[in-house]
Enzyme design. Sequence first.
Site, PDB file in Angstrom:
ATOM      1  N   CYS A   2      17.079 -61.036  -9.087  1.00 30.06           N
ATOM      2  CA  CYS A   2      18.341 -61.104  -8.345  1.00 30.06           C
ATOM      3  C   CYS A   2      19.253 -62.097  -9.064  1.00 30.06           C
ATOM      4  CB  CYS A   2      18.092 -61.602  -6.925  1.00 30.06           C
ATOM      5  SG  CYS A   2      16.875 -60.645  -6.044  1.00 30.06           S
ATOM      6  N   ARG A  27      22.497 -57.755 -13.470  1.00 29.74           N
ATOM      7  CA  ARG A  27      21.133 -58.062 -12.992  1.00 29.74           C
ATOM      8  C   ARG A  27      20.751 -57.124 -11.854  1.00 29.74           C
ATOM      9  NH1 ARG A  27      19.322 -63.145 -14.584  1.00 29.74           N
ATOM     10  NH2 ARG A  27      17.931 -63.361 -12.811  1.00 29.74           N
ATOM     11  N   TRP A  78      18.234 -57.583  -5.993  1.00 32.32           N
ATOM     12  CA  TRP A  78      17.519 -56.477  -6.655  1.00 32.32           C
ATOM     13  C   TRP A  78      16.204 -56.423  -5.880  1.00 32.32           C
ATOM     14  CZ3 TRP A  78      17.931 -52.602 -10.129  1.00 32.32           C
ATOM     15  CH2 TRP A  78      16.770 -52.071 -10.671  1.00 32.32           C
ATOM     16  N   ASN A 102      15.996 -66.305  -5.671  1.00 37.74           N
ATOM     17  CA  ASN A 102      15.616 -65.318  -6.690  1.00 37.74           C
ATOM     18  C   ASN A 102      14.162 -65.600  -7.033  1.00 37.74           C
ATOM     19  OD1 ASN A 102      15.439 -63.451  -8.738  1.00 37.74           O
ATOM     20  ND2 ASN A 102      16.208 -64.881 -10.286  1.00 37.74           N
ATOM     21  N   GLY A 103      13.286 -64.595  -6.798  1.00 38.52           N
ATOM     22  CA  GLY A 103      11.876 -64.784  -7.122  1.00 38.52           C
ATOM     23  C   GLY A 103      11.010 -64.073  -6.093  1.00 38.52           C
ATOM     24  N   GLU A 490       5.449 -43.136 -28.525  1.00 34.02           N
ATOM     25  CA  GLU A 490       6.544 -43.954 -27.966  1.00 34.02           C
ATOM     26  C   GLU A 490       7.358 -44.606 -29.083  1.00 34.02           C
ATOM     27  OE1 GLU A 490       8.071 -44.220 -25.360  1.00 34.02           O
ATOM     28  OE2 GLU A 490       9.115 -46.125 -25.522  1.00 34.02           O
ATOM     29  N   LYS A 494      11.381 -44.149 -29.548  1.00 34.24           N
ATOM     30  CA  LYS A 494      12.305 -45.292 -29.631  1.00 34.24           C
ATOM     31  C   LYS A 494      13.172 -45.183 -30.876  1.00 34.24           C
ATOM     32  CE  LYS A 494      12.510 -46.827 -26.404  1.00 34.24           C
ATOM     33  NZ  LYS A 494      11.674 -45.975 -25.619  1.00 34.24           N
ATOM     34  N   GLU A 497      15.658 -42.039 -30.856  1.00 32.60           N
ATOM     35  CA  GLU A 497      16.718 -41.973 -29.832  1.00 32.60           C
ATOM     36  C   GLU A 497      17.804 -43.031 -30.050  1.00 32.60           C
ATOM     37  OE1 GLU A 497      15.799 -42.840 -25.750  1.00 32.60           O
ATOM     38  OE2 GLU A 497      14.157 -44.156 -26.287  1.00 32.60           O
ATOM     39  N   HIS A 513      -4.833 -31.874 -40.061  1.00 34.86           N
ATOM     40  CA  HIS A 513      -4.634 -30.495 -39.581  1.00 34.86           C
ATOM     41  C   HIS A 513      -3.190 -30.034 -39.774  1.00 34.86           C
ATOM     42  CE1 HIS A 513      -8.632 -30.570 -37.906  1.00 34.86           C
ATOM     43  NE2 HIS A 513      -8.355 -31.711 -37.294  1.00 34.86           N
ATOM     44  N   LYS A 612      21.044 -43.024 -19.138  1.00 38.77           N
ATOM     45  CA  LYS A 612      19.935 -43.876 -18.691  1.00 38.77           C
ATOM     46  C   LYS A 612      19.087 -43.153 -17.656  1.00 38.77           C
ATOM     47  CE  LYS A 612      17.344 -47.438 -18.474  1.00 38.77           C
ATOM     48  NZ  LYS A 612      16.354 -47.604 -19.549  1.00 38.77           N
TER      49      LYS A 612
HETATM   50  C1  AGP Z   1      13.371 -43.821 -22.679  1.00 35.99           C
HETATM   51  O1  AGP Z   1      13.596 -44.616 -23.853  1.00 35.99           O
HETATM   52  C2  AGP Z   1      14.259 -42.617 -22.653  1.00 35.99           C
HETATM   53  N1  AGP Z   1      15.610 -43.068 -22.566  1.00 35.99           N
HETATM   54  C3  AGP Z   1      13.899 -41.523 -21.660  1.00 35.99           C
HETATM   55  O2  AGP Z   1      12.906 -40.782 -22.297  1.00 35.99           O
HETATM   56  C4  AGP Z   1      13.331 -41.939 -20.275  1.00 35.99           C
HETATM   57  O3  AGP Z   1      12.076 -42.548 -20.442  1.00 35.99           O
HETATM   58  C5  AGP Z   1      13.145 -40.659 -19.449  1.00 35.99           C
HETATM   59  O4  AGP Z   1      14.398 -40.091 -19.223  1.00 35.99           O
HETATM   60  C6  AGP Z   1      12.436 -40.893 -18.114  1.00 35.99           C
HETATM   61  O5  AGP Z   1      13.216 -41.764 -17.334  1.00 35.99           O
HETATM   62  P1  AGP Z   1      12.532 -42.399 -16.013  1.00 35.99           P
HETATM   63  O6  AGP Z   1      11.435 -43.286 -16.466  1.00 35.99           O
HETATM   64  O7  AGP Z   1      13.655 -43.147 -15.349  1.00 35.99           O
HETATM   65  O8  AGP Z   1      12.020 -41.260 -15.167  1.00 35.99           O
END
Ligand code: AGP
Length: 617
Positions: A2, A27, A78, A102-103, A490, A494, A497, A513, A612
């Site tokens: 928060c 935040r 939050w 906050n905590g 992952e 990263k 993207e 393979h 996002k």
């Molecule tokens: C993560 O780096 C990506 N931006 C994207 O794959 C994200 O993980 C995916 O859209 C799922 O989002 P969520 O965890 O909010 O469900």
Amino acid sequence: MCGIVAYTGPRDVAPVLLDALRRLEYRGYDSAGLAVLQTEESAPSLTIVRAVGKLDNLAQAISASDLPGQTGIGHTRWATHGRPSEANAHPHRSGPLAIVHNGIIENHLELKQALRAEGVEFQSDTDTEIVAHLLHKHLSPHGPREDALREALRRTLREIRGAYALAVVCEQAPDFVLLAKNSSPLVLGIGRGETLATSDIPALLSYTRDVVFLEDGELAELRPSGVHIETLDGTLVQRRSRRIDWSPVQAEKGGYKHFMLKEIFEQPRAIEDTLRGRLDLESGSLVLNELGLDAETARGISRICFIACGTSYHASLLGRHYVEKYARIPAQTELGSEVRYRDPVFTKGDLVIAVSQSGETLDTLAALEEAKRHGARTIALTNVLESAIARAADSALYTHAGPEIGVASTKAFTTQLVAMLMLSLELGRLRGTLPAPELLALLHALLEAPGSLRTTLEAHEAVLSVARKWHQSQNFLFLGRGLEFPIALEGALKLKEISYAHAEGYAAGEMKHGPIALIDEKMPVIVLIPDDRTYEKTFSNLEEVRARDGRVIAVATEGDERVKGVADDVLYIPKVHEAIAPLITTIPLQLLAYYVADLRGTDVDQPRNLAKTVTVE
Ligand code: AGP
């Protein structure tokens, strides 16, 4: 996480508090409020205004109220305990005083029960309100108010356990704010004839650039004339102020160039917050009461199915490992966008875990609803309280990563891994599949994880130099085995993207393979090879790459000289428990993606074509 603010000085305080809260909006907020100490009348009075939702709602509520006053406190919430509502919004009041916090107060349940037994009535579901009532209980009616308030706070702090940044105002103590800090951030601003305290620097910069950071276990007092700091046992603290020369925008990023970099470095704190109050080393168990699991329900689970997308899907691949290894429950991981179109079979013995940082991803939500229709028990593992997926599931296990602003998920990912490991350990304990000594060793490994992340983050310069060497490559291959295979996936996600370079994650054992045909001297191959049970096999893969003039960037355990002899570059991580290693090996990959993207000049926090939260199919 928060945001709290406090002010005392010559200005009209309500606009100051609102302005400061707006600087803390990143935040996160689902509700907000402020308390103003009004001294117009003969007897000073406290006025509290709170509102759910965006700060504009609070601004409207304030404009509708007459709030003269020069001292006050404010808060953006939050939510971690108690749904977002006006009743749960801060400040919380008890008698003549009001507080913002906050905590997380770990022993809030036992304190609440004790206060209820003394006849205290509660107006909210928050842990914070308990602190307000304890302060009031300990507030002596005798002697100077500031001394009585300080003593009441000392006695209260000796009763509570957990993380806090607290600000307290009291009707009989005008022009005075009392503060306390433990684990949550609190920074003091020293202006001319005015002083402030906030969770983070951005909220101060409109009023002063001279700041003093409070340390854990310290109390502070704001007066218009200046600040006073002492330890809980009353020892005076003399600390020089620092001059902050950041711009307000830089300050929101904590001085980091991008939110993503700030969030990468926030991960130790995010994991500490996610662990807080959930590990009971004395009894060797987990405290996950919100899930309503007991031995009978745990033994009745015949299968676990993780459903997720993107980074959360990669986390869920690790969740499957954890569940099978520690709880001995058959498990699978499904893509939200795929499972629905396969006409899946869910049964009553299934536990479906929907994993989602935002808690709003439509592909995941729709798949969760499908599973519920088939009678499966459901859990949401999410970072946002009361999100759509949290509301749709039977129960929710929250990560406490705080708002994740960067589109590329980092701290949400590592806190998801921690939450899944905790859940797996608790299921194993309840089912009797995890011997107590092994469970205790894993609880200690979880507690040590933030420290190992800090050590790994300290080596960020080594990652930057590797990024400088390879950032112009057009293709990258990430290889990992066992627990490291999801980390390879992952790491590739990263990189692609945010840098727009092509990157692919592959099971190291699958190289022969097909993908081995890709290997040449232009292709950097990132090989995850920590000191674990698959080391020898992965080392062979690494040699296969070298034998074809491939270029190897290895992520290995510190002290591993053997890898140094066959890799172009080695990024070292500290030796950790095998189950924790993925939390650590992902850090160099997050940093590599960030530095490559930054060197390539892309928009790291808001990469092209991405959002996002993906609320479309
Ligand atoms: C993560 O780096 C990506 N931006 C994207 O794959 C994200 O993980 C995916 O859209 C799922 O989002 P969520 O965890 O909010 O469900």
